[in-house]
Design a protein around this motif. Sequence first.
Motif, PDB file in Angstrom:
ATOM      1  N   ASN A  37     -15.609-117.793 117.265  1.00 17.95           N
ATOM      2  CA  ASN A  37     -17.068-117.324 117.619  1.00 17.95           C
ATOM      3  C   ASN A  37     -17.118-115.838 116.672  1.00 17.95           C
ATOM      4  O   ASN A  37     -18.017-115.539 116.044  1.00 17.95           O
ATOM      5  N   PHE A  38     -16.075-114.917 117.400  1.00 16.67           N
ATOM      6  CA  PHE A  38     -15.929-113.689 116.797  1.00 16.67           C
ATOM      7  C   PHE A  38     -15.776-113.639 115.181  1.00 16.67           C
ATOM      8  O   PHE A  38     -16.587-112.766 114.578  1.00 16.67           O
ATOM      9  N   PHE A  44     -20.785-113.649 109.408  1.00 16.82           N
ATOM     10  CA  PHE A  44     -22.223-113.599 109.213  1.00 16.82           C
ATOM     11  C   PHE A  44     -22.720-112.066 108.989  1.00 16.82           C
ATOM     12  O   PHE A  44     -23.740-112.022 107.795  1.00 16.82           O
ATOM     13  N   VAL A  45     -22.357-111.279 109.648  1.00 15.38           N
ATOM     14  CA  VAL A  45     -22.734-109.759 109.285  1.00 15.38           C
ATOM     15  C   VAL A  45     -22.333-109.439 107.913  1.00 15.38           C
ATOM     16  O   VAL A  45     -23.025-108.798 107.132  1.00 15.38           O
ATOM     17  N   SER A  46     -21.023-109.808 107.499  1.00 14.66           N
ATOM     18  CA  SER A  46     -20.584-109.552 106.114  1.00 14.66           C
ATOM     19  C   SER A  46     -21.320-110.197 105.005  1.00 14.66           C
ATOM     20  O   SER A  46     -21.842-109.653 104.126  1.00 14.66           O
ATOM     21  N   ASP A  47     -21.792-111.721 105.188  1.00 11.40           N
ATOM     22  CA  ASP A  47     -22.626-112.360 104.144  1.00 11.40           C
ATOM     23  C   ASP A  47     -23.930-111.646 104.313  1.00 11.40           C
ATOM     24  O   ASP A  47     -24.570-111.534 103.060  1.00 11.40           O
ATOM     25  N   ALA A 102     -30.292-116.253 115.042  1.00 13.50           N
ATOM     26  CA  ALA A 102     -29.814-115.640 116.161  1.00 13.50           C
ATOM     27  C   ALA A 102     -30.702-115.879 117.425  1.00 13.50           C
ATOM     28  O   ALA A 102     -29.728-116.431 118.533  1.00 13.50           O
ATOM     29  N   ARG A 103     -31.807-115.990 117.261  1.00 14.00           N
ATOM     30  CA  ARG A 103     -32.675-116.377 118.575  1.00 14.00           C
ATOM     31  C   ARG A 103     -32.723-117.874 118.934  1.00 14.00           C
ATOM     32  O   ARG A 103     -32.981-117.976 120.133  1.00 14.00           O
ATOM     33  N   ASN A 104     -32.207-118.725 118.058  1.00 16.32           N
ATOM     34  CA  ASN A 104     -32.004-120.102 118.282  1.00 16.32           C
ATOM     35  C   ASN A 104     -31.358-120.342 119.486  1.00 16.32           C
ATOM     36  O   ASN A 104     -31.186-121.578 120.158  1.00 16.32           O
ATOM     37  N   ARG A 204     -24.477-121.221 105.772  1.00 15.74           N
ATOM     38  CA  ARG A 204     -25.197-120.083 105.776  1.00 15.74           C
ATOM     39  C   ARG A 204     -25.091-119.183 104.540  1.00 15.74           C
ATOM     40  O   ARG A 204     -24.124-119.193 103.918  1.00 15.74           O
ATOM     41  N   PHE A 205     -26.320-119.037 103.946  1.00 12.17           N
ATOM     42  CA  PHE A 205     -26.305-118.389 102.532  1.00 12.17           C
ATOM     43  C   PHE A 205     -26.014-118.996 101.438  1.00 12.17           C
ATOM     44  O   PHE A 205     -26.160-118.554 100.259  1.00 12.17           O
ATOM     45  N   TYR A 206     -25.459-120.357 101.646  1.00 13.96           N
ATOM     46  CA  TYR A 206     -25.064-121.207 100.399  1.00 13.96           C
ATOM     47  C   TYR A 206     -26.160-121.558  99.693  1.00 13.96           C
ATOM     48  O   TYR A 206     -27.127-122.337  99.966  1.00 13.96           O
ATOM     49  N   ARG A 207     -26.083-121.394  98.309  1.00 12.66           N
ATOM     50  CA  ARG A 207     -26.977-121.866  97.457  1.00 12.66           C
ATOM     51  C   ARG A 207     -26.334-122.373  95.928  1.00 12.66           C
ATOM     52  O   ARG A 207     -25.343-121.926  95.764  1.00 12.66           O
ATOM     53  N   ILE A 208     -26.777-123.710  95.818  1.00 13.42           N
ATOM     54  CA  ILE A 208     -25.975-124.400  94.569  1.00 13.42           C
ATOM     55  C   ILE A 208     -26.306-123.360  93.328  1.00 13.42           C
ATOM     56  O   ILE A 208     -25.056-123.035  92.843  1.00 13.42           O
ATOM     57  N   ASP A 209     -27.304-123.104  93.019  1.00 14.74           N
ATOM     58  CA  ASP A 209     -27.486-122.218  91.734  1.00 14.74           C
ATOM     59  C   ASP A 209     -28.152-120.957  92.319  1.00 14.74           C
ATOM     60  O   ASP A 209     -29.596-121.283  92.417  1.00 14.74           O
ATOM     61  N   LYS A 210     -27.615-119.948  92.390  1.00 14.94           N
ATOM     62  CA  LYS A 210     -27.951-118.822  92.984  1.00 14.94           C
ATOM     63  C   LYS A 210     -29.148-118.174  92.472  1.00 14.94           C
ATOM     64  O   LYS A 210     -30.283-117.758  93.091  1.00 14.94           O
ATOM     65  N   SER A 211     -29.186-118.017  90.970  1.00 18.85           N
ATOM     66  CA  SER A 211     -30.175-117.656  90.275  1.00 18.85           C
ATOM     67  C   SER A 211     -31.495-118.308  90.257  1.00 18.85           C
ATOM     68  O   SER A 211     -32.408-117.947  90.692  1.00 18.85           O
ATOM     69  N   ARG A 212     -31.249-119.664  90.136  1.00 22.94           N
ATOM     70  CA  ARG A 212     -32.264-120.579  90.342  1.00 22.94           C
ATOM     71  C   ARG A 212     -33.260-120.236  91.601  1.00 22.94           C
ATOM     72  O   ARG A 212     -34.347-120.364  91.777  1.00 22.94           O
ATOM     73  N   SER A 213     -32.210-120.382  92.634  1.00 25.18           N
ATOM     74  CA  SER A 213     -32.759-120.368  93.865  1.00 25.18           C
ATOM     75  C   SER A 213     -33.364-119.122  94.365  1.00 25.18           C
ATOM     76  O   SER A 213     -34.517-119.142  95.040  1.00 25.18           O
ATOM     77  N   ARG A 214     -32.876-118.024  93.648  1.00 29.50           N
ATOM     78  CA  ARG A 214     -33.460-116.887  93.919  1.00 29.50           C
ATOM     79  C   ARG A 214     -34.882-116.796  93.500  1.00 29.50           C
ATOM     80  O   ARG A 214     -36.001-116.285  93.826  1.00 29.50           O
ATOM     81  N   GLU A 215     -34.847-117.293  92.297  1.00 24.94           N
ATOM     82  CA  GLU A 215     -36.516-117.363  91.428  1.00 24.94           C
ATOM     83  C   GLU A 215     -37.334-118.263  92.594  1.00 24.94           C
ATOM     84  O   GLU A 215     -38.463-117.925  92.460  1.00 24.94           O
TER      85      GLU A 215
END
Length: 259
Positions: A37-38, A44-47, A102-104, A204-215
């Motif tokens: 957990n730790f 999570f904090v670092s990502d 976090a709240r979930n 968490r934070f995983y995107r297949i195509d980071k740039s397209r996903s950011r768009e």
Amino acid sequence: NTTYGNWKKINEDDQSKDELYDMKVTFNRMIDHLRENFERQEMFVSDASHELKTPISIVKSYSQLMKRRGSDNPDLLVESTQAIESQADRMQKLVEQMLLLARNKDREVYEPFDIVELCQSTAETFKEAYDRNIFFSTTADNLQVKGSYDQLQQVVYILMDNAVKYSQDAVKLTVSQDVRHAEVKVHDNGPGIPEIEQEKIFDRFYRIDKSRSRETGGTGLGLSIARTIVEAHEGILTVSSVPGKGTVFRIQLPVSQKG
Ligand code: ADP
């Protein structure tokens, strides 16, 4: 008697050894669990910090640019303020989604409600919001599940939002029932998801195509929020996808006793 006494003592010694062993195993498991957990928390904090770094540095460089050259360049002022605003929006979305995750953990009061109605009204909302073919179908009139209406609506929103975002064609939302489960599926005819990515997209934070996903305004948190919520409801969220053909996300939830 003495033989019996010795036998009893050996037996008791063995028993206490067994108990000690069991306690050690339980204790080690607890420590492993805490450590995991730790580590997850640290990760999570670092990502999260990493994800916030990019919009922060864009905001900083545009502010510096405005300070140096903004007074005699109105176009640059417009461009900079727009960029700053859109990065602020992105940070706001990231922070809101991180709070959601976090709240979930605080379990809400779970009440029985009709998942068919939830999906139907979500489909209506998407029909109104997007100029797209959104289809809804159900094999049941009323399917009671026990849970948080708001949280499960959030899950269906995330899946529908992705389907609309990552495909150009019609999106289908279906509800059905097997023996003990309510099944909600979101189908699209988009680009699909390669098999090796199919489990990673729930990280968490995983995107297949980071740039397209950011768009498209993606943060990579949607599916991990969705899975956390579904699992808190003792359900399962899975994906099946054929690259080039489309994707189906499936939520299975235990059906609650009527009432
Ligand atoms: P995001 O905010 O980037 O959409 P998600 O956690 O919701 O984050 O999704 C993770 C990634 O999974 C997305 O970046 C996208 O690459 C992929 N993905 C999600 N849904 C679909 C879909 N319906 N079709 C194709 N790819 C998808």
